[in-house]
Design an enzyme around this catalytic site. Structure first.
Site, PDB file in Angstrom:
ATOM      1  CG  ASP A 219      -1.967   1.089   1.161  1.00  0.00           C
ATOM      2  OD1 ASP A 219      -3.030   0.842   0.579  1.00  0.00           O
ATOM      3  OD2 ASP A 219      -1.709   2.192   1.699  1.00  0.00           O
ATOM      4  CB  ILE A 220       0.993   4.247  -2.190  1.00  0.00           C
ATOM      5  CG1 ILE A 220       1.353   3.389  -3.408  1.00  0.00           C
ATOM      6  CG2 ILE A 220       1.761   5.569  -2.226  1.00  0.00           C
ATOM      7  CD1 ILE A 220       0.973   4.016  -4.738  1.00  0.00           C
ATOM      8  CG  ASN A 227      -5.229  11.105  -5.558  1.00  0.00           C
ATOM      9  OD1 ASN A 227      -4.568  11.294  -6.574  1.00  0.00           O
ATOM     10  ND2 ASN A 227      -5.834   9.965  -5.310  1.00  0.00           N
ATOM     11  CG  ASP A 236      -4.020   8.636 -12.478  1.00  0.00           C
ATOM     12  OD1 ASP A 236      -4.466   8.083 -11.456  1.00  0.00           O
ATOM     13  OD2 ASP A 236      -4.743   9.071 -13.396  1.00  0.00           O
ATOM     14  CD  GLU A 262      -4.815   4.011  -1.591  1.00  0.00           C
ATOM     15  OE1 GLU A 262      -5.089   4.307  -0.425  1.00  0.00           O
ATOM     16  OE2 GLU A 262      -5.646   4.051  -2.516  1.00  0.00           O
TER      17      GLU A 262
END
Length: 352
Positions: A219-220, A227, A236, A262
């Protein structure tokens, strides 16, 4: 359905999202058919996305929203709709090719049949021929009939050659369509559907053959901040960057996929937990080693970090079971400060 929408439907706000979708459809006086519901899910989840903007444009216009409109939007914006359209197009071309080949074969068959009758007739006439001119006429008839057969045979050969080239082209096109259906369009990694199928298959193989299998969930960290601060286009860019590192290090037989939003997943068939942990830390360190810049403005985005959890499949464990344990390890990484890799087995031992 896109990974973003699927993730939203599996999250804690899933029922609230579904209610908002139904309310929005009722407000627009649109029937809640399965296709309309899927379209409105995208609209409500991502109103600024391509589908959301197009739906807004249609709803603020004077034209009614019909089933034909829904089909048109699905074909253009929904992955399954585009795939179905591609397959229908290929089927139509293939049907035309088959019809043309059938017609060429039928013409050749008729010509061959007529040629056989001409030969039989010529044989009888030759037995009754009394003058050289009779033989000349018979030979001329046979020569004309032979040339006609040759023309139809040549036409059939050309038709078959052309159709063979078209079938090869269609086969390559369908293979590309198949790859597109298995791939996440943004990151070029395997998509959620492909991941689910591969994980189930590899778990079965591991059980049958007694091999090891380890699953990692990635997971980021603080992705929402990217965002909210820089916009979806920059978000993106971050997703593609992380995916590029995952994809390069996770070559076959490993399977790297965009799991949703993500979140990513990597399947490690036949590798020991120690090898997997080393690979995951290599991925984590490489991703965090670069300071990204926003492409449009060259603004410094800073470093991207990831949190990872992984679990080695236990004998008899289902795909869902190993996925849940890897998820628990991921959340442990998040709770412990992020930018780290957590082994589900070590987590279980610590809790014992």
């Amino acid at each position: 359905m896109t990974a973003q929408v699927e993730t939203a439907l599996r999250g804690p706000e899933a029922y609230a999202l579904a209610r908002r979708v139904v309310d929005a459809m009722q407000e627009a006086s649109v029937w809640p058919t399965p296709l309309n519901f899927e379209l409105w899910l995208h609209y409500v989840s991502d109103p600024e996305g391509p589908l959301g903007r197009e739906l807004h444009r249609l709803l603020t216009g004077d034209a009614p929203f019909t089933d034909a409109t829904a089909e048109m939007l699905a074909a253009e914006f929904l992955p399954r709709g585009r795939l179905s359209e591609e397959i229908r197009d290929v089927g139509a071309v293939l049907n035309r090719e088959l019809a043309a080949v059938a017609e060429a074969i039928d013409n050749a068959r008729k010509t061959q049949s007529a040629y056989g009758e001409t030969l039989s007739s010529a044989s009888a006439r030759m037995q009754d021929a009394e003058r050289p001119t009779d033989l000349t006429e018979i030979v001329s008839t046979l020569s004309t009939a032979t040339r006609k057969v040759q023309r139809h045979t040549s036409a059939l050969e050309k038709r078959l050659e052309s159709s063979n080239r078209e079938v090869v082209r269609l086969r390559e096109h369908l293979e590309q369509v198949r790859r597109d259906a298995m791939t996440d369009a943004l990151t070029n990694l395997a998509n959620r559907k492909t991941f689910d199928e591969q994980l189930a298959r590899l778990c079965e193989e591991a059980e049958t053959e007694g091999k090891g299998l380890t699953l990692a969930v990635v997971d980021i960290d603080h992705f929402k901040r990217f965002n909210d601060t820089w916009g979806h286009q920059t978000g993106d860019q971050v997703l593609r960057y992380v995916a590029s590192v995952l994809g390069r290090i996770s070559r076959a037989p490993r399977v790297a996929a965009r799991y949703g939003g993500e979140e990513f997943a990597v399947i490690f068939p036949g590798e020991t937990p120690g090898t997997v942990e080393a690979a995951l830390n290599a991925i984590r360190e490489e991703i965090g080693s670069r300071s990204l810049r926003r492409r449009s403005t060259n603004d410094d985005l800073g470093a991207v970090t990831i949190s990872v959890g992984f679990a080695e499949r236990r004998p008899g464990e289902t795909a869902l079971g190993v996925l849940e344990r890897a998820d628990e390890a991921l959340y442990a990484s998040k709770r412990s400060g992020r930018n780290r890799v957590t082994n589900a087995e070590a987590l279980a031992q610590a809790a014992a």
